[in-house]
Structures are given as C-alpha cells and as structure tokens.
Scaffold this motif. Sequence first.
Motif, PDB file in Angstrom:
ATOM      1  N   UNK A 422      47.007  55.248  34.008  1.00  0.00           N
ATOM      2  CA  UNK A 422      47.299  54.073  34.835  1.00  0.00           C
ATOM      3  C   UNK A 422      46.165  53.056  34.805  1.00  0.00           C
ATOM      4  N   UNK A 423      46.513  51.794  34.777  1.00  0.00           N
ATOM      5  CA  UNK A 423      45.518  50.725  34.832  1.00  0.00           C
ATOM      6  C   UNK A 423      46.146  49.528  35.509  1.00  0.00           C
ATOM      7  N   UNK A 424      45.314  48.573  35.908  1.00  0.00           N
ATOM      8  CA  UNK A 424      45.755  47.463  36.741  1.00  0.00           C
ATOM      9  C   UNK A 424      45.366  46.140  36.093  1.00  0.00           C
ATOM     10  N   UNK A 425      46.328  45.239  35.966  1.00  0.00           N
ATOM     11  CA  UNK A 425      46.005  43.883  35.540  1.00  0.00           C
ATOM     12  C   UNK A 425      45.217  43.203  36.651  1.00  0.00           C
ATOM     13  N   UNK A 426      44.219  42.415  36.278  1.00  0.00           N
ATOM     14  CA  UNK A 426      43.404  41.720  37.273  1.00  0.00           C
ATOM     15  C   UNK A 426      43.120  40.303  36.801  1.00  0.00           C
ATOM     16  N   UNK A 427      42.581  39.499  37.710  1.00  0.00           N
ATOM     17  CA  UNK A 427      42.255  38.116  37.408  1.00  0.00           C
ATOM     18  C   UNK A 427      41.044  37.710  38.226  1.00  0.00           C
ATOM     19  N   UNK A 428      40.313  36.684  37.798  1.00  0.00           N
ATOM     20  CA  UNK A 428      39.144  36.242  38.576  1.00  0.00           C
ATOM     21  C   UNK A 428      39.536  35.821  39.981  1.00  0.00           C
TER      22      UNK A 428
END
Length: 464
Positions: A422-428
Amino acid sequence: IGLDSAGNAFVSGAGAYGFPATPGALGNSTCLGTRFVTKLDPTLTNLLFGEFCLGGHIALDTQDNVYVAGSAPGGTAYQFGIGGRAVLPTTPGAFQKSGNYSTCGGNQAGIYICGSQYVAKFDATGTKLIYCTYLSGGYGATPQTIAVDSTGNAIIAGTTSSTDYPTTAGAFEEFYPAQGYMSSSFTERCFIEARLPTATGYVSEINSDGSALIFSTYLGGTNADTVSAVFLSGTSVYVAGNVSSPDFPGLNGIPAQCVPSFYFTRLDEDGTVISSTSLSDASGPVFRDAADRFLVASPPYGIARVDLSIPPDRIACVRDSADLGPVAQVVPGELLSVFGADLGDGYGTLPFSNGALPTSIAGLQIDFDGVLAPLLYVSRNQINLQAPYGIAGKTSVKMTLSTYAEPSILLSQTLNVGDRAPSLFSQPAPNLFCGYTWGYLGVIAQPVVPTVLNPNGTVNSCDN
C-alpha cells in the motif's frame, strides 16, 4: 578488519580507557585513548600488538604495513578543554600538520567541535609510525573506506561538509559542488544549532610517505551525496555510495525521479575523468568480483550486480507511481512508473476502450512473463502502467519492453513479486499551516498532504 599474508587479523575501532596496548606500541595522553588497532594471530588467541591512539578504517599493503583512516575526536570544550580537540602524533613532513576545527553544534555539555580526518601508516609490528597526517577541512571529514595500491599510495573516501576540503588542481571536481545547508542536532532547553554546508563526497589519494596528495576531488552534485566504498583495479578507482542529487556526475539523461538511490561509478587514476554512473535501489555491503563488477548484498533485492564496463540499462529505475518509492517487489495491480532514457520514440495516452486500458501506446508494450500490462502513459523517459493481476502467485517476473508492430525486445528487467504494497498519493501542502507534521521543538518535518478526491470529484484540501 583486515588479514595479512600470514593470516593474522587486524581489528580497528573505538574503545574505552584501559583497552589493551602492547609495549612499544603507539599511545599517549594526547590521543585521548578512544581509537585502537590490534593484531591477533590466526587462532585469535594471542595479541601480537595493540595500540590505543589511532584507529578507523584499515587496509594493508603487500609488506603488511597497516594504513588507517579515521576522524580525530571533536567533542565539547568541557571534555577536551578550550578548543575541544585531540592532538594527534603527526610526523615530520606530513601533508597537514594540524586539523581545522569549527563548531558543528552543541548541547548543555558545551559547544561541539567537528572532528578532523587523519591518515596514518604503521609497520607490521605496530611499533613504528611511518606517517600520520591530517587530511581535512574546516568542518572536518568522515572517512568511510580506505584502499592501498601496489606502490603504497592510499586512497581515502568519505563525506564532508567542508567547503575547503583539500583538492588538487585539475581534479574532476576541484571545488565544493553542493548547495545549501543542513542543521546539526540539538537537545532540549540548551542547544547551539550549527548550519553546516550540505554534505558531499570526496575521493583522495595520498602518497606512500604521507607528504603530498596525488589527487583529491569532491564527488557529488548540488544535494547531499556520500561515498561509502572504493576499490582499485588497474588504472581505475571504483566508487559507490548514496546519491540524492539529480545532477550527480555521470548521471547522463537519468530522470530526477530515480534519486535518492545507490550509485556506482569509476574515476581514472589521476582523479580527473569519471565514467557513466549507474544506479541501483539495492544498498548494503559492497564487494567487487574478479571481473570488476560491483556486488551489493541487500535483503529485499538479493545480490545485485553492477557492471560499469557495459552501457547503463535504459531502464534507470522502477518506482511506485503513488509515492515514487523504490520497488523492491511488484504487486498485482500496482501502479508503476518506469523511468529511463530513450525508452521509446512516441508520446501519449489512450482512452479506455470497452472499460479497459490499452496494452499498447505509441507502438510500445510491456509484458510480465508474457502477460501484457495496461498502459496509462508513454514517453521517451517515462512509462506509467499497471502490473497485471496475472502475476499473482509468482515469486519473480521478467518485465519486458517491446515494440508492438514488429515484435522486438528493447529491454527487460527481473522483479520480485509480493502480495501487497500500500502507498499513498501526496501533493505539496498549500500553505504553512496545512498538512505539515510538526516535529520536536517545532521543526517542520513533512510539508505534504495526501491526494484524496471529494465525493464531487474535487481534490480534498484544508480549504475544501
């Protein structure tokens, strides 16, 4: 640790006061008694010599002379008196007679002084100090490895924040290459924070009597980079370490998404020319085989082999598309991004067809043991895809990039297969007060927020 021609074992490191020293061996009060070199017989039952002054990474030459690269203890003014530094027994004619000491931080115990790198050479009995010299800059240096060539010249490599580390004219990187600063550690209530220049790597060769540098060069890009291993072969110096700079020397055309990573490169014998640099997500103990290939022991990857005699693979790295983290094992259905140079000649995406993603874009396709992968995007330097669910149950698969019209394999890579990742998309984060993780004493640790869609299709944020 090292072994001489008779099978005697040399061990070096740091110890407490009272560490065993043999008569005639080096050791005095100015050395502060924290570093040692010992020599044990092949049965490891008899101490042949022990000195309690200098120690660190060691290497032996063909005459069984012992070479040591270490860092003189820095410490606090409370520990070592005003100046807070050790005095080493440098020898007449040494390249650098004294260390350069600056503040590297501090706590309630006092100001902490940077440690200075030194290089020393003993005879095989440990009773004669052939040479001892500092080799350091204003913010010290931390050696990670030492090797000796057939003429007794020593090659030392490691990491430094010193912008004035000694280099030679015409060296590959004669001047400090990094940018910015990093903060030293501090403790509660009473601390002194030092803003040290960003750490970078170096490789230095000093002559057989410790009086002069044969060559010395920085090795790094604009971010923090390190050197952790050096091997000698013929007229080449093989170097490995950790890289976080997209502009690290020799990374020709490799996308920035492939760093941080572990690098492998090669310098010529005078430290002026560098080869192409190869990357690997495997990191760990580094060895060299008889064919001058790097071998890296890394648990999730097994034994990785890197051969600098052949051009780097056009697949520079495979990343999880969400967090761009290294892929130690691929998972069925995982979104992947393949980065490299000249992966294909076309660009583009294609819409869903009958509810499915295309398996060919711009004439390219990727399969996993013959099972075609759904493609989302293709360009010369990046391909986004979904790992086929058909790889479930396998332990490893071969990922192959090929042309579609006239089947021709362009390149391939073997990957381990896992059950889940599992991994998570992220943004600044959009502003100072949204999404930051506040660390100890208010230090900003993570300026990102997760990428989540609201029920109406808009991107979730602190304001939405």
